[in-house]
Structure formats: C-alpha cells, structure tokens
Write a protein that holds these residues in place. Structure first.
Motif, PDB file in Angstrom:
ATOM      1  N   PHE A 124      11.148  18.108 -45.057  1.00  0.00           N
ATOM      2  CA  PHE A 124      10.277  17.374 -45.980  1.00  0.00           C
ATOM      3  C   PHE A 124       8.901  17.065 -45.377  1.00  0.00           C
ATOM      4  O   PHE A 124       8.096  16.371 -46.002  1.00  0.00           O
ATOM      5  CB  PHE A 124      10.929  16.047 -46.377  1.00  0.00           C
ATOM      6  N   SER A 125       8.652  17.553 -44.156  1.00  0.00           N
ATOM      7  CA  SER A 125       7.367  17.324 -43.461  1.00  0.00           C
ATOM      8  C   SER A 125       7.063  15.835 -43.324  1.00  0.00           C
ATOM      9  O   SER A 125       5.933  15.391 -43.530  1.00  0.00           O
ATOM     10  CB  SER A 125       6.228  18.034 -44.214  1.00  0.00           C
ATOM     11  N   LEU A 126       8.068  15.074 -42.917  1.00  0.00           N
ATOM     12  CA  LEU A 126       7.914  13.623 -42.781  1.00  0.00           C
ATOM     13  C   LEU A 126       7.514  13.185 -41.372  1.00  0.00           C
ATOM     14  O   LEU A 126       7.179  12.010 -41.176  1.00  0.00           O
ATOM     15  CB  LEU A 126       9.223  12.917 -43.164  1.00  0.00           C
ATOM     16  N   PRO A 128       4.872  13.289 -39.488  1.00  0.00           N
ATOM     17  CA  PRO A 128       3.632  12.521 -39.290  1.00  0.00           C
ATOM     18  C   PRO A 128       3.688  11.092 -39.828  1.00  0.00           C
ATOM     19  O   PRO A 128       2.795  10.299 -39.537  1.00  0.00           O
ATOM     20  CB  PRO A 128       2.589  13.344 -40.073  1.00  0.00           C
ATOM     21  N   HIS A 129       4.743  10.772 -40.614  1.00  0.00           N
ATOM     22  CA  HIS A 129       4.812   9.456 -41.258  1.00  0.00           C
ATOM     23  C   HIS A 129       5.823   8.514 -40.615  1.00  0.00           C
ATOM     24  O   HIS A 129       5.929   7.351 -41.029  1.00  0.00           O
ATOM     25  CB  HIS A 129       5.185   9.626 -42.737  1.00  0.00           C
ATOM     26  N   LEU A 130       6.556   8.970 -39.603  1.00  0.00           N
ATOM     27  CA  LEU A 130       7.662   8.176 -39.077  1.00  0.00           C
ATOM     28  C   LEU A 130       7.213   6.852 -38.477  1.00  0.00           C
ATOM     29  O   LEU A 130       7.980   5.883 -38.471  1.00  0.00           O
ATOM     30  CB  LEU A 130       8.448   8.986 -38.039  1.00  0.00           C
ATOM     31  N   ALA A 131       6.007   6.793 -37.946  1.00  0.00           N
ATOM     32  CA  ALA A 131       5.531   5.558 -37.319  1.00  0.00           C
ATOM     33  C   ALA A 131       4.852   4.616 -38.321  1.00  0.00           C
ATOM     34  O   ALA A 131       4.395   3.541 -37.944  1.00  0.00           O
ATOM     35  CB  ALA A 131       4.569   5.882 -36.183  1.00  0.00           C
ATOM     36  N   LYS A 132       4.802   5.002 -39.576  1.00  0.00           N
ATOM     37  CA  LYS A 132       4.090   4.209 -40.581  1.00  0.00           C
ATOM     38  C   LYS A 132       5.016   3.203 -41.268  1.00  0.00           C
ATOM     39  O   LYS A 132       6.234   3.338 -41.238  1.00  0.00           O
ATOM     40  CB  LYS A 132       3.494   5.137 -41.645  1.00  0.00           C
ATOM     41  N   ARG A 143       9.557   8.911 -51.773  1.00  0.00           N
ATOM     42  CA  ARG A 143      10.730   9.537 -52.371  1.00  0.00           C
ATOM     43  C   ARG A 143      11.438  10.436 -51.357  1.00  0.00           C
ATOM     44  O   ARG A 143      12.667  10.493 -51.305  1.00  0.00           O
ATOM     45  CB  ARG A 143      10.331  10.350 -53.602  1.00  0.00           C
ATOM     46  N   LYS A 144      10.656  11.135 -50.530  1.00  0.00           N
ATOM     47  CA  LYS A 144      11.257  11.989 -49.512  1.00  0.00           C
ATOM     48  C   LYS A 144      12.048  11.167 -48.488  1.00  0.00           C
ATOM     49  O   LYS A 144      13.127  11.574 -48.047  1.00  0.00           O
ATOM     50  CB  LYS A 144      10.184  12.804 -48.801  1.00  0.00           C
ATOM     51  N   VAL A 145      11.505  10.015 -48.100  1.00  0.00           N
ATOM     52  CA  VAL A 145      12.222   9.144 -47.162  1.00  0.00           C
ATOM     53  C   VAL A 145      13.567   8.747 -47.740  1.00  0.00           C
ATOM     54  O   VAL A 145      14.610   8.811 -47.067  1.00  0.00           O
ATOM     55  CB  VAL A 145      11.383   7.896 -46.824  1.00  0.00           C
ATOM     56  N   GLY A 170       8.514  23.853 -50.684  1.00  0.00           N
ATOM     57  CA  GLY A 170       9.292  23.866 -49.448  1.00  0.00           C
ATOM     58  C   GLY A 170      10.286  22.721 -49.385  1.00  0.00           C
ATOM     59  O   GLY A 170      11.433  22.904 -48.944  1.00  0.00           O
ATOM     60  N   SER A 171       9.881  21.547 -49.839  1.00  0.00           N
ATOM     61  CA  SER A 171      10.780  20.391 -49.843  1.00  0.00           C
ATOM     62  C   SER A 171      11.914  20.584 -50.835  1.00  0.00           C
ATOM     63  O   SER A 171      13.053  20.180 -50.582  1.00  0.00           O
ATOM     64  CB  SER A 171       9.995  19.113 -50.182  1.00  0.00           C
TER      65      SER A 171
END
Length: 213
Positions: A124-126, A128-132, A143-145, A170-171
C-alpha cells in the motif's frame, strides 16, 4: 445467496433492521457465515454500510440475534465486539495517534500478523507515513492503514466497507492478493461490502441486499 459448507463463525438468527419509515435492510434473515471471504453486494444506498455496523455490534438491530465466538448480541455486547475488527473508514476518533500505534491499538488483545502487516505496508506504499500521526494522512492513506491493520488482525470476524475506495491500481492488487490468501487460511470470516464484484478472490458466500428469510 449462496453459502458454502464451511464451519460457521457468525450465526445470524432472524435479524431485522430498518430505519423508521424505510423498507427493511434485513427482515427475518438467518444465515451461517463460515470462514473465508463473503461478499455483501448491493447498489449505492442499499444499506451495505448500515448492515456492517449492525453486524459489528455498533448499531443495534431492531430484532434478532447475532452470535460470534460464543458471545451473543444483544446479551453480551462488549464480548461480542471484542471478536470483531471494524472501523468506520470516515472516523476521526484515532487522529491523534501514530500510524503504527493506531494499528496496534485495534489488535492489542489478539495475535497480530507482523509479517502480513509489513507486506501490506509495502503493497500500500505506507512506509513514508509510519512516523506520522493519523490526522496528517490523506483520506486514502487512512483507509490503507485500516485495511492493513484489519487484514493483519486475527479477530474471528473482519468487516470491510468498500475497501477499494480511493485505492490506486497497485494497492488494489495487493488487497485482492491478501484477501485471496485469507480466504484459503480458514479460522476467520471476512465480510466485504462492495457495490462491485470481487475478482480473483474465492468467495465463501455472496449476499445481496435486501436480505430476507
């Protein structure tokens, strides 16, 4: 409606739900939902999201009984809800939490498949967002999370509301691939509410609204 002969996980007995003055979404509906992936199909506005909320135990039915992992509604509501993974995709209740904290909080009391979570983070290309914090994410990323957390959870019943909404190609491929894996594993039931047919995922059942008998 076609139900496969799999061991039942969710028992639905004479379920009824209708908003005052509206036709019922479910009227005296009884079913046994087994392990695997069940498609809840219906047009926009047919009541798919509402029925998921009823099955999640967050919206009281107007009649009938639901039993999951030995816990029944309406008698043991809290015990029932602990067996379900369901998050309203539009919720802002978790916005102050970090992404990984958010996912962990919804699976704190059940085994969590860390390898599947990581595969979904990648798919899901997540990363880059894990630290947010959740409030920093777009609606699609939120929604992907929730999708990743739901599919990595081991709760007996997982409810997904229009899971392809806002997903890139892709997701979507990652989602279908993971659902196909879950469908083959057994031990848990996933109900996918969607106005579209699901391609490439073996289905245990297909339900079409409204539901009767």
């Amino acid at each position: 409606m076609s139900l496969a002969a799999t061991p039942p996980i969710l028992h639905i007995d004479h379920l009824r739900f209708a908003y005052p003055g509206d036709p019922p979404i479910a009227a005296g509906w009884s079913a046994r939902i087994g392990a695997g992936v069940t498609l809840l199909h219906g047009d926009t506005g047919s009541g798919k999201s509402t029925l998921l909320r009823v099955l999640a135990g967050v919206l009281p039915a107007t009649g009938g009984r639901l039993t999951l992992a030995g816990a029944a509604l309406p008698d043991a509501a809290e015990a029932y809800r602990r067996q379900v993974f369901f998050v309203d995709p539009s919720t802002d209740a978790f916005d102050a939490m970090g992404v990984e904290e958010c996912a962990a909080s919804r699976s704190a009391d059940v085994p969590f498949d860390a390898a599947r979570w990581q595969a979904l983070v990648d798919g899901f290309s997540l990363a880059p967002h894990l630290a947010k914090k959740m409030f920093m994410l777009s609606t699609g990323s939120k929604r992907k999370v929730w999708l990743a957390a739901a599919l990595a959870s081991s709760r007996p019943l997982t409810l997904l509301d229009e899971p392809t909404a806002g997903l890139d190609a892709g997701s979507m491929r990652c989602l279908w691939r993971t659902l196909a894996e879950v469908a083959q594993e057994g031990g848990r039931a996933v109900i996918v509410a969607s106005g579209e047919r699901v391609d490439g995922v073996p289905l245990t059942a297909t339900l079409t609204l409204p539901l009767t008998g």
